[in-house]
Scaffold this active site. Structure first.
Site, PDB file in Angstrom:
ATOM      1  N   LYS A 115      35.066  20.344 -12.007  1.00 30.06           N
ATOM      2  CA  LYS A 115      35.347  21.381 -11.005  1.00 30.06           C
ATOM      3  C   LYS A 115      36.828  21.409 -10.653  1.00 30.06           C
ATOM      4  CE  LYS A 115      30.766  21.686  -8.908  1.00 30.06           C
ATOM      5  NZ  LYS A 115      29.973  20.773  -9.715  1.00 30.06           N
ATOM      6  N   GLU A 199      36.083  21.046   0.433  1.00 28.60           N
ATOM      7  CA  GLU A 199      36.399  22.452   0.677  1.00 28.60           C
ATOM      8  C   GLU A 199      35.664  22.942   1.915  1.00 28.60           C
ATOM      9  OE1 GLU A 199      35.256  24.111  -3.122  1.00 28.60           O
ATOM     10  OE2 GLU A 199      33.257  24.603  -2.394  1.00 28.60           O
ATOM     11  N   HIS A 234      19.518  23.099  -3.862  1.00 29.65           N
ATOM     12  CA  HIS A 234      20.675  23.589  -4.646  1.00 29.65           C
ATOM     13  C   HIS A 234      20.283  24.030  -6.060  1.00 29.65           C
ATOM     14  CE1 HIS A 234      23.453  22.378  -1.510  1.00 29.65           C
ATOM     15  NE2 HIS A 234      22.888  21.194  -1.507  1.00 29.65           N
ATOM     16  N   ARG A 291      27.716  27.965 -21.038  1.00 31.17           N
ATOM     17  CA  ARG A 291      26.504  28.023 -21.870  1.00 31.17           C
ATOM     18  C   ARG A 291      25.697  29.243 -21.478  1.00 31.17           C
ATOM     19  NH1 ARG A 291      23.120  26.806 -17.729  1.00 31.17           N
ATOM     20  NH2 ARG A 291      23.865  25.302 -16.218  1.00 31.17           N
TER      21      ARG A 291
END
Length: 479
Positions: A115, A199, A234, A291
């Site tokens: 990330k 964040e 999630h 992908r």
């Protein structure tokens, strides 16, 4: 490309093979001992057992898969999703052995797999980002200082993470240290890498992703968006295309941003750029999946494109035959991931034998399926049985078709997420389009499902009793 090995199992292996067959390409299945009788094994032209049931003794054995490919004269490997699909070393190994990896080059997989590296790569392209720290951090006191500057609530995320692991929401300064330590230890055990970043936590976000396709001739298309906000732990459960909240202007801006993300890592093939959309319709880059996505069928339904065919054509060096201006959204598609999980018991996996397993059929209904009646659901893999997809001219029609298709989907022997799908489709917040990633937390309670099921059983019993009494009357009628 005359022969493709599909380095996967279940519904996605079968899905890829069907397109390959349509293109006149021979297919090779690999399978574990547990999947010996699986539909993808029967469907392939050739099939090779590569190991025991656990995936680290079968589907994750990259060297073994390459060995089989060489022995059988395979030209290309399609990794599906999961397993080795985002493994840069495996992609590189295939290339080194002159086997085409049907996906991006290993460098792009590597960059977008972290990330932090991904954020670094897209920085120069003026793509909106969630406010936060652009570098990995493990020093708790330093991290706390950064968190206070950004302002709570904040999100701590594992750099190497995915699937919700190593992710912690911190509401206030008091709980910061314990949550930070937890995230680091979770990330270390799940990914062998404890680096995390921080964040701003967007409190009511929608999860919207853009499908892109890039060829080796400099062309990059965006095939519009998918709405993936209905999630549990999630993980996505319901997806749809298009999103009910994007204006044409936002759609175009997000699509163009996704193309820039692809440019930033010299992307090739199918990929998905994920964004968060806040309540003011501001969008922020989240990550890129290098992908094919589980939810690719909804994009296929609204664009009329076969994404697997496009992947194969691009991998063999062909130029994309379609231009951005040719693409348009037609109709609306829904997808429900049908998991062997118990929605009445915190979505825990439900393994067992599929005593009854009958798929719904009809106009506007598609089932990407990997199981058959009588099969056991193995404990070793992701518990997804199939994906149920419906298509209609309007969102309302697509929802209605989904409700009917769920009712026609017969499964006995394991619990599934089908009743949860009905709950979502019938819920006012979903139907109105006014929902976000907190939908399950806000509205779902297993007691509601239990009540609905009890009511259904009562109605069924009353109908049966009425029928029985009617039959008795007929029996008693004199000649």
């Amino acid at each position: 490309m005359k022969k493709i090995l599909v380095a996967n199992r279940g519904e996605i292996a079968l899905r890829v093979m069907k397109t390959a067959k349509k293109m006149g390409i021979k297919t090779v299945a690999v399978f574990s001992v547990a999947d010996r009788n699986a539909p993808h094994v029967k469907f392939a032209d050739e099939a090779v057992c590569i190991g025991e049931a656990p995936s680290n003794q079968s589907y994750l054995l990259g060297d073994k898969i390459i060995e089989v490919s060489k022995e059988l004269g395979v030209d290309g490997i399609h990794p599906g999703y999961g397993f080795l699909s985002e493994n840069a070393d495996f992609a590189e190994l295939a290339e080194k052995n002159n086997i085409t990896f049907i996906g991006p080059k290993s460098k792009a997989i590597e960059v977008m797999g972290s990330k932090l590296a991904a954020k670094e790569a897209v920085k120069a392209y003026d793509i909106p980002m969630v406010p936060g720290l652009d570098e990995a951090i493990t020093d708790v006191s330093e991290a706390k200082k950064v968190a206070k500057e950004i302002g709570f609530p904040i999100l701590i995320k594992a750099s190497a993470g995915g699937g919700g692991k190593g992710m912690r929401v911190v509401e206030n300064e008091g709980e910061f240290e314990s949550q930070m330590n937890r995230a680091i230890s979770e990330a270390t055990s799940a990914f062998g890498d404890g680096s995390v970043f921080i964040e701003k936590f967007v409190t009511s976000p929608r999860h919207i992703e853009i499908q892109i396709m890039a060829d080796a001739h400099g062309n990059i298309l965006y095939l519009f968006e998918r709405e993936c906000s209905i999630q549990r732990r999630h993980q996505k459960v319901v997806e749809e295309a298009p999103s009910s909240v994007l204006t044409p202007e936002i759609r175009k801006a997000m699509g163009e941003a996704a193309v820039k993300v692809a440019q930033s890592c010299d992307y090739l093939g199918a990929g998905t750029v994920e964004f968060l959309l806040d309540e003011n319709k501001n969008f922020y880059f989240l990550e890129m999946n290098t992908r094919l996505q589980v939810e690719h069928p909804v994009t296929e339904m609204i664009t009329g494109m076969d994404l697997v065919e496009m992947q194969i054509r691009v991998a063999r060096g062909e130029e994309l035959q379609v231009k951005q201006e040719d693409l348009q959204i037609k109709g609306h598609a829904m997808e429900l991931r049908v998991y062997a999980e118990d929605p009445l018991n915190d979505f825990l996996p439900s393994v067992g034998n599929l005593e009854v397993y009958q798929l719904p059929e009809g106009d506007g209904i598609r089932v990407d399926n990997g199981f058959e009646q009588g099969m056991d659901v193995p404990i070793y893999y992701d518990p997804m049985l199939s994906k149920l997809i419906t298509y209609g001219e309007t969102r309302e029609e697509s929802i209605q078709k989904m409700i009917e298709a769920i009712a026609d989907y017969q499964v006995e022997g394991v619990s599934t997420t089908l009743p949860f799908g009905t709950f979502v489709m019938q819920h006012e917040a979903f139907r109105s389009g006014n929902f976000d990633t907190n939908f399950v937390k806000k509205y779902y309670d297993s007691e509601i499902l239990k009540e609905a099921q009890t009511k259904e059983a009562e109605i069924a019993a009353l109908v049966a009793l009425k029928q029985y009494l009617e039959d008795q009357k007929l029996v008693r009628l004199p000649n």
